[in-house]
Every structure is written in C-alpha cells, then in structure tokens.
Design a protein around this motif. Structure first.
Motif, PDB file in Angstrom:
ATOM      1  N   LYS A 275       0.808  -1.229   0.000  1.00 15.97           N
ATOM      2  CA  LYS A 275       0.000   0.000   0.000  1.00 15.97           C
ATOM      3  C   LYS A 275       0.840   1.278   0.000  1.00 15.97           C
ATOM      4  CE  LYS A 275      -4.201  -1.941   2.053  1.00 15.97           C
ATOM      5  NZ  LYS A 275      -5.200  -1.841   3.135  1.00 15.97           N
ATOM      6  N   SER A 276       2.108   1.165  -0.372  1.00 16.23           N
ATOM      7  CA  SER A 276       2.926   2.376  -0.538  1.00 16.23           C
ATOM      8  C   SER A 276       2.769   2.899  -1.967  1.00 16.23           C
ATOM      9  CB  SER A 276       4.402   2.067  -0.259  1.00 16.23           C
ATOM     10  OG  SER A 276       4.911   1.103  -1.181  1.00 16.23           O
ATOM     11  N   TRP A 277       3.127   4.163  -2.155  1.00 17.57           N
ATOM     12  CA  TRP A 277       3.059   4.774  -3.489  1.00 17.57           C
ATOM     13  C   TRP A 277       4.461   4.871  -4.064  1.00 17.57           C
ATOM     14  CZ3 TRP A 277      -1.288   5.818  -6.224  1.00 17.57           C
ATOM     15  CH2 TRP A 277      -2.500   5.772  -5.522  1.00 17.57           C
ATOM     16  N   ILE A 278       4.585   4.519  -5.345  1.00 18.67           N
ATOM     17  CA  ILE A 278       5.893   4.560  -6.000  1.00 18.67           C
ATOM     18  C   ILE A 278       5.763   5.102  -7.418  1.00 18.67           C
ATOM     19  CG2 ILE A 278       6.856   2.616  -4.676  1.00 18.67           C
ATOM     20  CD1 ILE A 278       6.304   0.827  -7.160  1.00 18.67           C
ATOM     21  N   ASN A 279       6.842   5.663  -7.914  1.00 17.03           N
ATOM     22  CA  ASN A 279       6.994   5.883  -9.350  1.00 17.03           C
ATOM     23  C   ASN A 279       7.846   4.731  -9.861  1.00 17.03           C
ATOM     24  OD1 ASN A 279       5.619   8.373 -10.005  1.00 17.03           O
ATOM     25  ND2 ASN A 279       7.157   9.417  -8.741  1.00 17.03           N
ATOM     26  N   ILE A 280       7.318   3.973 -10.783  1.00 13.43           N
ATOM     27  CA  ILE A 280       8.017   2.798 -11.273  1.00 13.43           C
ATOM     28  C   ILE A 280       8.317   2.932 -12.761  1.00 13.43           C
ATOM     29  CG2 ILE A 280       5.797   1.582 -11.546  1.00 13.43           C
ATOM     30  CD1 ILE A 280       7.344  -1.050 -11.136  1.00 13.43           C
ATOM     31  N   THR A 281       9.532   2.607 -13.140  1.00 19.06           N
ATOM     32  CA  THR A 281       9.922   2.466 -14.541  1.00 19.06           C
ATOM     33  C   THR A 281      10.264   0.996 -14.745  1.00 19.06           C
ATOM     34  OG1 THR A 281      10.855   4.698 -14.550  1.00 19.06           O
ATOM     35  CG2 THR A 281      11.479   3.232 -16.364  1.00 19.06           C
ATOM     36  N   ALA A 282       9.655   0.368 -15.730  1.00 17.76           N
ATOM     37  CA  ALA A 282       9.841  -1.071 -15.898  1.00 17.76           C
ATOM     38  C   ALA A 282       9.846  -1.441 -17.373  1.00 17.76           C
ATOM     39  CB  ALA A 282       8.731  -1.835 -15.181  1.00 17.76           C
ATOM     40  N   GLU A 283      10.479  -2.571 -17.651  1.00 19.42           N
ATOM     41  CA  GLU A 283      10.405  -3.159 -18.993  1.00 19.42           C
ATOM     42  C   GLU A 283       9.285  -4.189 -18.995  1.00 19.42           C
ATOM     43  OE1 GLU A 283      12.972  -6.000 -22.029  1.00 19.42           O
ATOM     44  OE2 GLU A 283      14.047  -4.784 -20.542  1.00 19.42           O
ATOM     45  N   ILE A 284       8.496  -4.181 -20.065  1.00 20.12           N
ATOM     46  CA  ILE A 284       7.385  -5.130 -20.193  1.00 20.12           C
ATOM     47  C   ILE A 284       7.852  -6.332 -21.013  1.00 20.12           C
ATOM     48  CG2 ILE A 284       5.042  -5.475 -21.053  1.00 20.12           C
ATOM     49  CD1 ILE A 284       4.671  -2.421 -20.866  1.00 20.12           C
ATOM     50  N   ARG A 285       7.641  -7.507 -20.475  1.00 21.84           N
ATOM     51  CA  ARG A 285       7.913  -8.730 -21.225  1.00 21.84           C
ATOM     52  C   ARG A 285       6.638  -9.564 -21.240  1.00 21.84           C
ATOM     53  NH1 ARG A 285      13.600 -10.514 -18.324  1.00 21.84           N
ATOM     54  NH2 ARG A 285      14.598  -8.445 -18.372  1.00 21.84           N
ATOM     55  N   VAL A 286       6.276 -10.038 -22.410  1.00 25.22           N
ATOM     56  CA  VAL A 286       5.098 -10.883 -22.532  1.00 25.22           C
ATOM     57  C   VAL A 286       5.525 -12.330 -22.318  1.00 25.22           C
ATOM     58  CG1 VAL A 286       3.245 -11.676 -24.053  1.00 25.22           C
ATOM     59  CG2 VAL A 286       3.959  -9.280 -24.103  1.00 25.22           C
ATOM     60  N   GLU A 287       5.025 -12.920 -21.240  1.00 26.64           N
ATOM     61  CA  GLU A 287       5.421 -14.283 -20.905  1.00 26.64           C
ATOM     62  C   GLU A 287       4.315 -14.978 -20.133  1.00 26.64           C
ATOM     63  OE1 GLU A 287       9.029 -13.118 -18.891  1.00 26.64           O
ATOM     64  OE2 GLU A 287       8.111 -13.381 -16.921  1.00 26.64           O
ATOM     65  N   PHE A 288       4.451 -16.273 -20.004  1.00 23.84           N
ATOM     66  CA  PHE A 288       3.437 -17.039 -19.284  1.00 23.84           C
ATOM     67  C   PHE A 288       3.465 -16.691 -17.801  1.00 23.84           C
ATOM     68  CE2 PHE A 288       1.980 -20.574 -16.721  1.00 23.84           C
ATOM     69  CZ  PHE A 288       0.763 -20.869 -17.317  1.00 23.84           C
ATOM     70  N   ALA A 289       2.279 -16.537 -17.231  1.00 23.41           N
ATOM     71  CA  ALA A 289       2.147 -16.342 -15.784  1.00 23.41           C
ATOM     72  C   ALA A 289       0.877 -17.049 -15.348  1.00 23.41           C
ATOM     73  CB  ALA A 289       2.070 -14.858 -15.437  1.00 23.41           C
ATOM     74  N   LYS A 290       0.983 -17.848 -14.312  1.00 24.05           N
ATOM     75  CA  LYS A 290      -0.188 -18.624 -13.881  1.00 24.05           C
ATOM     76  C   LYS A 290      -1.323 -17.707 -13.440  1.00 24.05           C
ATOM     77  CE  LYS A 290       1.136 -19.616  -9.036  1.00 24.05           C
ATOM     78  NZ  LYS A 290       2.357 -18.827  -8.957  1.00 24.05           N
ATOM     79  N   GLU A 291      -0.966 -16.500 -12.964  1.00 24.45           N
ATOM     80  CA  GLU A 291      -1.997 -15.548 -12.556  1.00 24.45           C
ATOM     81  C   GLU A 291      -2.873 -15.137 -13.757  1.00 24.45           C
ATOM     82  OE1 GLU A 291       1.570 -14.987  -9.850  1.00 24.45           O
ATOM     83  OE2 GLU A 291       1.247 -15.242 -12.006  1.00 24.45           O
ATOM     84  N   TYR A 292      -2.275 -15.149 -14.959  1.00 27.05           N
ATOM     85  CA  TYR A 292      -3.020 -14.777 -16.168  1.00 27.05           C
ATOM     86  C   TYR A 292      -3.655 -15.996 -16.836  1.00 27.05           C
ATOM     87  CZ  TYR A 292       0.055 -10.641 -15.823  1.00 27.05           C
ATOM     88  OH  TYR A 292       0.760  -9.533 -15.393  1.00 27.05           O
ATOM     89  N   ARG A 293      -3.288 -17.186 -16.362  1.00 28.13           N
ATOM     90  CA  ARG A 293      -3.710 -18.434 -17.017  1.00 28.13           C
ATOM     91  C   ARG A 293      -3.290 -18.442 -18.477  1.00 28.13           C
ATOM     92  NH1 ARG A 293      -9.833 -19.071 -14.457  1.00 28.13           N
ATOM     93  NH2 ARG A 293      -9.179 -19.178 -12.276  1.00 28.13           N
TER      94      ARG A 293
END
Length: 316
Positions: free
Chosen positions: A273-291
C-alpha cells in the motif's frame, strides 16, 4: 444445439438506437434463418415500425409486450404456444430494468444464443454523462455492441474503452451513417507507444492497462513509467509484487484494483500500500496468474512517491 432448442437473439439498447432497423436488415437482407418460423417479440414502439404483412412473406410474426410487468414467464409461455416459433428475435425495451430480462424464466427449449446492443454514436456521450448506469446496463451482457451513425469525428477509441471497462469480451462494431462497417476503425491512444520510455499520466493508466491486456504483444520489450499503488501483502510470493491503481468503471460500487505482475528480486523492500513511481520493462510471458501469456513488468527504477489527490483512475 439440439434439434429441439429454439435460438433466441436478444437486442438491447435505448429507444431509437437502431434495434428495429438491425432486426429488419438481418431478416430481410441477410435471409437469416432461411425461412424458419420466426417470432419477433417487441417491447417498445420506436420511430421505425414493422410491416406485419411483409414479415409474413418470410414466415415471421410480430408480438408486442408493452408493459414491463407483462414480460414474465406466463406471457412468454403463452406466446410460445401461440406461435410455435423456430427462432425468436427479442427487441427489449431500453428503459426497462435489465434484471427483468436476465431473471425471467424462458419457455422450455428457448436458448439465448447471442445478445446484441445497438448504440447511437451521436448521443452515446450524452447518455453516458447523464444516465451512465442505465446506459451501461444495456451493454454489459452484450456479445456484440454496434455503434451506428458514426462519422469521421466519432471518438471510437474512447467509446471502445468505456464499453470494454464494463464488458471486456464484447465485440465492438462501428457502422457509418450509410450502413457500411468500418473494418479498420482508427482508435488512437492518448500516449505515444514509440517513446523510449512510455510515460503514463493518471488519465492514461486505465487506458494503457486495457490496451496492454487486449494486445500485450504491442508492448513486448517496451519501457513504461507510471505512478503506482503497491499490492504486496505478506502472503505474496517473494520476488513478486503488483504495482497498479484503483479504477472506477461505471460508479463507485465498481471500483477495482488493476495492475500487472512485477518480478523484482527485492520485492520485500516494497511496502504494501505504498506509493511509487516505477519504470519497468514489459515482457510478454506465461504467468499462472493470467492463465496464459500476458504483460509482466521487470522494474528498472523504483522511487517513493506521494499519494495523489485523486487516488482513482478512470477508463474514459
């Protein structure tokens, strides 16, 4: 579908949104059902009317249900026995409670196979601004949402986002005033995906989230920066957290947290529940959360941030 089942096609939308016209085009121009005995159940009188004599030439019959209290199991069973249809086109009243349609028991063997919602593109924003919940009720169960009377100025991207926020699986069709369909409707995003780092404003976040969910490959390898609320409870697996935002789709009751999985070796240092400014690289990959495959964030930089004045983001 077995031979005994009677397909029911449901048409929803506000009055004068084009339901009757769509039904007539489907039956007369597309020869839908190829002569099968058809019953049109019409629940409102619009500007466009049915010609019952002409309907009979294609083995189609019209029955009116003019009061919401008469849309019930008894009435539907009576009409089924009276007409013995092989298919049913149900034109629902745009001002009636959609729950009546969803909760009324249909006659034996009637099966809803498709729900279509028609929308007048020239009045959609006015209805959304003034009667949002009533308007969205007409759309949230539709398999297909048809925006008619579109022109070059129609904000297709904005309309799509409003609908998809409420009804993610819906297919959306844009039809011009002359009846032709825009096969490649231009839906511009409010941010430049070709930037070295895509910097999202609060106004952009929900739009980006939806677009990345629908078309993740577009963002594979891209870098993204945004203000995020951290979801990282003690039960979260080590090395993973979710940066995201609470988004409002239709009304306060529909607020939900939306975010993508982030893989980060020092995830335990990012407070829940903290607030952050995040810079990230997006990678499309399998994740069980997404099924399946979806966008996974790999943080490049994380900085503490102040809570914004408005913690919510919006789909429109």
């Amino acid at each position: 579908m077995t031979m005994q089942e009677i397909p029911v096609y449901v048409f929803t939308g506000f009055m004068d949104s084009g339901k009757t016209t769509l039904i007539k085009e489907t039956l007369f121009e597309n020869d839908f059902g190829e002569g099968s005995k058809t019953l049109i159940l019409c629940c409102e009188d619009g500007d466009v009317e049915y010609d019952e004599a002409k309907l009979r030439t294609i083995n189609t019959y019209l029955a009116m249900i003019e009061e919401q209290e008469n849309f019930n199991e008894e009435t539907l069973n009576r009409l089924n026995l009276e007409y013995l249809p092989e298919q049913v086109f149900l034109e629902y009243n745009g001002t009636w409670d959609i729950a009546t349609l969803l909760e009324t028991k249909l006659p034996k063997d009637w099966v809803i196979v498709q729900s279509l919602a028609t929308v007048d593109a020239t009045t959609f924003e006015m209805y959304v601004n003034n009667m949002r919940q009533m308007m969205m009720e007409q759309l949230f169960k539709a398999d297909v949402v048809i925006f008619n009377r579109c022109d070059d100025e129609t904000p297709r991207g904005k309309f799509r986002r409003i609908v998809k926020a409420q009804n993610r699986p819906a297919q959306i069709v844009y039809e011009r005033g002359d009846g032709t369909v825009d096969e490649n409707a231009n839906e511009e995003l409010p941010f430049d995906i070709n930037q070295e780092v895509i910097e999202l404003s609060d106004a952009d976040y929900a739009i980006w989230f939806m677009d990345a969910t629908d078309d993740p490959k577009k963002y594979d390898g891209k870098k993204i920066k945004f203000l995020a609320l951290v979801y990282n409870p003690d039960k979260m697996k080590k090395g993973v957290f979710v940066p995201g935002r609470f988004a409002m789709t239709c009304c306060v009751e529909d607020v939900q947290f939306i975010g993508f999985k982030a893989k980060y070796i020092d995830s335990r240092q990012i407070a829940h529940k903290s607030w952050i400014n995040i810079t990230a690289e997006i990678r499309v990959e399998f994740a069980k959360e997404y099924r399946g495959k979806g966008p996974v964030l790999y943080p490049l930089e994380i900085e503490p941030a102040e809570k914004p004045e408005d913690e919510l983001v919006y789909f429109s």
